[in-house]
Design an enzyme around this catalytic site. Sequence first.
Site, PDB file in Angstrom:
ATOM      1  N   GLU A 177       0.904  -1.257  -0.093  1.00 41.63           N
ATOM      2  CA  GLU A 177       0.097   0.082  -0.091  1.00 41.63           C
ATOM      3  C   GLU A 177       0.974   1.309  -0.008  1.00 41.63           C
ATOM      4  O   GLU A 177       0.372   2.412   0.081  1.00 41.63           O
ATOM      5  CB  GLU A 177      -1.051  -0.007   1.401  1.00 41.63           C
ATOM      6  CG  GLU A 177      -0.290   0.241   2.401  1.00 41.63           C
ATOM      7  CD  GLU A 177       0.173  -1.417   3.261  1.00 41.63           C
ATOM      8  OE1 GLU A 177       0.430  -2.096   2.353  1.00 41.63           O
ATOM      9  OE2 GLU A 177      -0.018  -1.416   4.409  1.00 41.63           O
ATOM     10  N   SER A 227       8.691  -8.655   5.320  1.00 38.73           N
ATOM     11  CA  SER A 227       9.488  -8.906   6.353  1.00 38.73           C
ATOM     12  C   SER A 227       9.131 -10.292   6.952  1.00 38.73           C
ATOM     13  O   SER A 227       8.132 -11.009   7.178  1.00 38.73           O
ATOM     14  CB  SER A 227       9.034  -7.765   7.472  1.00 38.73           C
ATOM     15  OG  SER A 227       7.748  -7.926   7.825  1.00 38.73           O
ATOM     16  N   CYS A 282      16.405  -6.582  -0.334  1.00 38.62           N
ATOM     17  CA  CYS A 282      16.472  -7.762   0.575  1.00 38.62           C
ATOM     18  C   CYS A 282      18.056  -8.483   0.408  1.00 38.62           C
ATOM     19  O   CYS A 282      18.139  -9.353   1.176  1.00 38.62           O
ATOM     20  CB  CYS A 282      15.281  -8.658   0.311  1.00 38.62           C
ATOM     21  SG  CYS A 282      15.330  -9.204  -1.449  1.00 38.62           S
ATOM     22  N   GLU A 384      17.522  -6.541  11.094  1.00 40.69           N
ATOM     23  CA  GLU A 384      17.509  -6.025   9.621  1.00 40.69           C
ATOM     24  C   GLU A 384      17.148  -4.607   9.865  1.00 40.69           C
ATOM     25  O   GLU A 384      16.127  -4.124  10.375  1.00 40.69           O
ATOM     26  CB  GLU A 384      16.516  -6.862   9.178  1.00 40.69           C
ATOM     27  CG  GLU A 384      16.465  -6.191   7.467  1.00 40.69           C
ATOM     28  CD  GLU A 384      15.332  -6.893   6.693  1.00 40.69           C
ATOM     29  OE1 GLU A 384      14.137  -6.984   7.029  1.00 40.69           O
ATOM     30  OE2 GLU A 384      15.610  -7.243   5.314  1.00 40.69           O
TER      31      GLU A 384
HETATM   32  P1  NAD Z   1       6.272  -5.914   5.213  1.00 38.54           P
HETATM   33  O1  NAD Z   1       6.137  -7.237   5.738  1.00 38.54           O
HETATM   34  O2  NAD Z   1       5.803  -4.858   6.267  1.00 38.54           O
HETATM   35  O3  NAD Z   1       4.991  -5.832   3.956  1.00 38.54           O
HETATM   36  C1  NAD Z   1       4.680  -6.987   3.293  1.00 38.54           C
HETATM   37  C2  NAD Z   1       3.205  -6.814   2.591  1.00 38.54           C
HETATM   38  O4  NAD Z   1       2.535  -7.539   3.867  1.00 38.54           O
HETATM   39  C3  NAD Z   1       2.784  -5.535   2.285  1.00 38.54           C
HETATM   40  O5  NAD Z   1       1.855  -5.898   1.276  1.00 38.54           O
HETATM   41  C4  NAD Z   1       1.802  -5.372   3.518  1.00 38.54           C
HETATM   42  O6  NAD Z   1       0.508  -4.721   3.110  1.00 38.54           O
HETATM   43  C5  NAD Z   1       1.694  -6.532   4.072  1.00 38.54           C
HETATM   44  N1  NAD Z   1       1.408  -6.676   5.623  1.00 38.54           N
HETATM   45  C6  NAD Z   1       2.162  -5.714   6.481  1.00 38.54           C
HETATM   46  N2  NAD Z   1       1.814  -5.897   7.708  1.00 38.54           N
HETATM   47  C7  NAD Z   1       0.717  -6.909   7.860  1.00 38.54           C
HETATM   48  C8  NAD Z   1       0.294  -7.480   8.766  1.00 38.54           C
HETATM   49  N3  NAD Z   1       0.414  -7.093   9.965  1.00 38.54           N
HETATM   50  N4  NAD Z   1      -0.549  -8.446   8.489  1.00 38.54           N
HETATM   51  C9  NAD Z   1      -0.795  -8.945   7.152  1.00 38.54           C
HETATM   52  N5  NAD Z   1      -0.118  -8.227   5.952  1.00 38.54           N
HETATM   53  C10 NAD Z   1       0.709  -7.320   6.530  1.00 38.54           C
HETATM   54  O7  NAD Z   1       7.283  -5.864   4.306  1.00 38.54           O
HETATM   55  P2  NAD Z   1       7.699  -4.244   3.515  1.00 38.54           P
HETATM   56  O8  NAD Z   1       8.273  -3.231   4.621  1.00 38.54           O
HETATM   57  O9  NAD Z   1       6.901  -3.991   2.780  1.00 38.54           O
HETATM   58  O10 NAD Z   1       9.037  -4.744   2.696  1.00 38.54           O
HETATM   59  C11 NAD Z   1      10.226  -4.794   3.366  1.00 38.54           C
HETATM   60  C12 NAD Z   1      10.791  -6.172   3.830  1.00 38.54           C
HETATM   61  O11 NAD Z   1      10.514  -6.987   2.951  1.00 38.54           O
HETATM   62  C13 NAD Z   1      12.056  -6.317   4.375  1.00 38.54           C
HETATM   63  O12 NAD Z   1      12.223  -7.123   5.567  1.00 38.54           O
HETATM   64  C14 NAD Z   1      12.767  -7.162   3.197  1.00 38.54           C
HETATM   65  O13 NAD Z   1      13.907  -7.834   3.796  1.00 38.54           O
HETATM   66  C15 NAD Z   1      11.677  -8.200   2.806  1.00 38.54           C
HETATM   67  N6  NAD Z   1      11.996  -8.367   1.148  1.00 38.54           N
HETATM   68  C16 NAD Z   1      12.377  -9.764   1.189  1.00 38.54           C
HETATM   69  C17 NAD Z   1      12.699 -10.237  -0.039  1.00 38.54           C
HETATM   70  C18 NAD Z   1      13.015 -11.500  -0.363  1.00 38.54           C
HETATM   71  O14 NAD Z   1      13.192 -12.043  -1.333  1.00 38.54           O
HETATM   72  N7  NAD Z   1      13.274 -12.271   0.825  1.00 38.54           N
HETATM   73  C19 NAD Z   1      12.590  -9.438  -1.234  1.00 38.54           C
HETATM   74  C20 NAD Z   1      11.977  -8.180  -0.696  1.00 38.54           C
HETATM   75  C21 NAD Z   1      11.756  -7.820   0.141  1.00 38.54           C
END
Ligand code: NAD
Length: 499
Positions: A177, A227, A282, A384
């Site tokens: 979002e 995450s 990531c 992280e």
């Molecule tokens: P995030 O976990 O906050 O959000 C990811 C998704 O989950 C979003 O679509 C969000 O709307 C949803 N979300 C957030 N909180 C939620 C909840 N409480 N319940 C259900 N859904 C929820 O991650 P971010 O901040 O958008 O992205 C950064 C993170 O992603 C970092 O930790 C990074 O390392 C990771 N990442 C990992 C890879 C990989 O390949 N391992 C690739 C890209 C990013």
Amino acid sequence: MTATLTHWINGAAQPGASDRFGDVYNPAAGEVVARVPLASSDEVESAVQAAAEAAPGWAATPPIQRARVIFAFKELVESRKEDLARVVTREHGKVLSDALGSVSRGIEVLEFACGIPHLLRGDYTQSVGTGVDSFSSRQPLGVVAGITPFNFPAMVPMWMFPVAIACGNTFILKPSEKDPTAAMMLAEWLTEAGCPDGVFNVVHGDKEAVDAILAHPDIAAVSFVGSTPIAEYVYHTGCAHGKRVQALGGAKNHAVVMPDADLTMASDALIGAAYGSAGERCMAVSVAVAIGDKVGDALIEDLKPKIESIKVGPGTDGEADMGPLVTKAHYDKVRGYVDIGVEEGAELVIDGRDLSLQGYENGYFIGPCLFDRVTPDMRIYKEEIFGPVLSVVRAPDYDAALQMVNEHEFGNGVAIFTRDGDAAREFANKVEIGMVGVNVPIPVPVAYHSFGGWKRSLFGDHAMHGMEGVRFYTKLKTVTSRWPTGIRSGVDLSFPMMS
Ligand code: NAD
């Protein structure tokens, strides 16, 4: 006047109906540039219905015709990639060249997906028994969903939906979002490329939409990238609802610098890997492990002037190397980690906390930071940060470095810098990490290999794209057949033997 985004359901824009909206920012200016609707479970339901109605027809569409849609889409994305990159830069903040690079990596997955008919071919054995033949094939799962993070708003969705759709599934994307516009562009272009209504849908939202996806009985599988705490939650909740789940989580990627390494090459590589995209990758390297104090001292000396010359600015500035962080909340978190590192006793060699850019005083900019003498008990080592903060840890020898990497909770990526082939080979074999680079700082596998970490960087059995992606989005079926001619009649309760 800020634009209000819509969902994309059944081949058309659908205004949000929940009355809940989120603000989308341009992080360079600290200004709201759009409003995004946050879906209720009713809106998720209408996307699932559209996807479920489209599923049988799409599964029955010959794989080569599905691949032609992906091919036409690839042509559109290729010809409009600058437009897509500009939107990524506007809402995420990363510099335009970086945004363009990530779109190009997404296009590579589209190229891979065009060849998926070849990977769906089954195996056939004639005469597994007398007059009995056997064949196996891979069939789509039905409706599948993808939930994606903010840091790659075009590329990470493209890790998922081209493979899923080429395999004959219909798809619901719940993008981040924080930067949702890229997903809408992809949806419109996919429809323009001839993708039938309902095959690809976008539902914006937060936890409410995610929970509705995880609980929905008509969604067969969920791909997640984000995450670690949310990845773990998505994995367990999705599995508890009987779904197949792949959930990729966070990372803390180390680069081990051996005494025989080409130090200039290693430090150049570290600069790009630690500070590119302001560390919001990531696969960013956030820990450099120097083997011995001599390497540690030399590395810090070499890194310092290079880091000081990194130009921070808005992503649209062609001269800038590094843009702002994605949101004010994320800026506060990263800055807070630098404060913590100082309190923990790490040596802050370069402090980017008080950077202010004329004309962009409200932007979420932080300059590159470098810590020396970080130790494994510190929070800045264990957790992280996801910002432009590189920690140098000094290890007495190679074995201590390997042990340190293996004991870390994350297992996404790692690199070793050395001229010693034996050491590199032994490291690649023994390290408990999913993606390993030898003199390569960000070892992101190409589209026809698969992307995925180990330990708490991936929950589930499958990595993304490549053959792993095809396996994730298909079910194996094996058919054993015998035709009536010459079959002896009569009931037989013994164990079936093919003789
Ligand atoms: P995030 O976990 O906050 O959000 C990811 C998704 O989950 C979003 O679509 C969000 O709307 C949803 N979300 C957030 N909180 C939620 C909840 N409480 N319940 C259900 N859904 C929820 O991650 P971010 O901040 O958008 O992205 C950064 C993170 O992603 C970092 O930790 C990074 O390392 C990771 N990442 C990992 C890879 C990989 O390949 N391992 C690739 C890209 C990013």
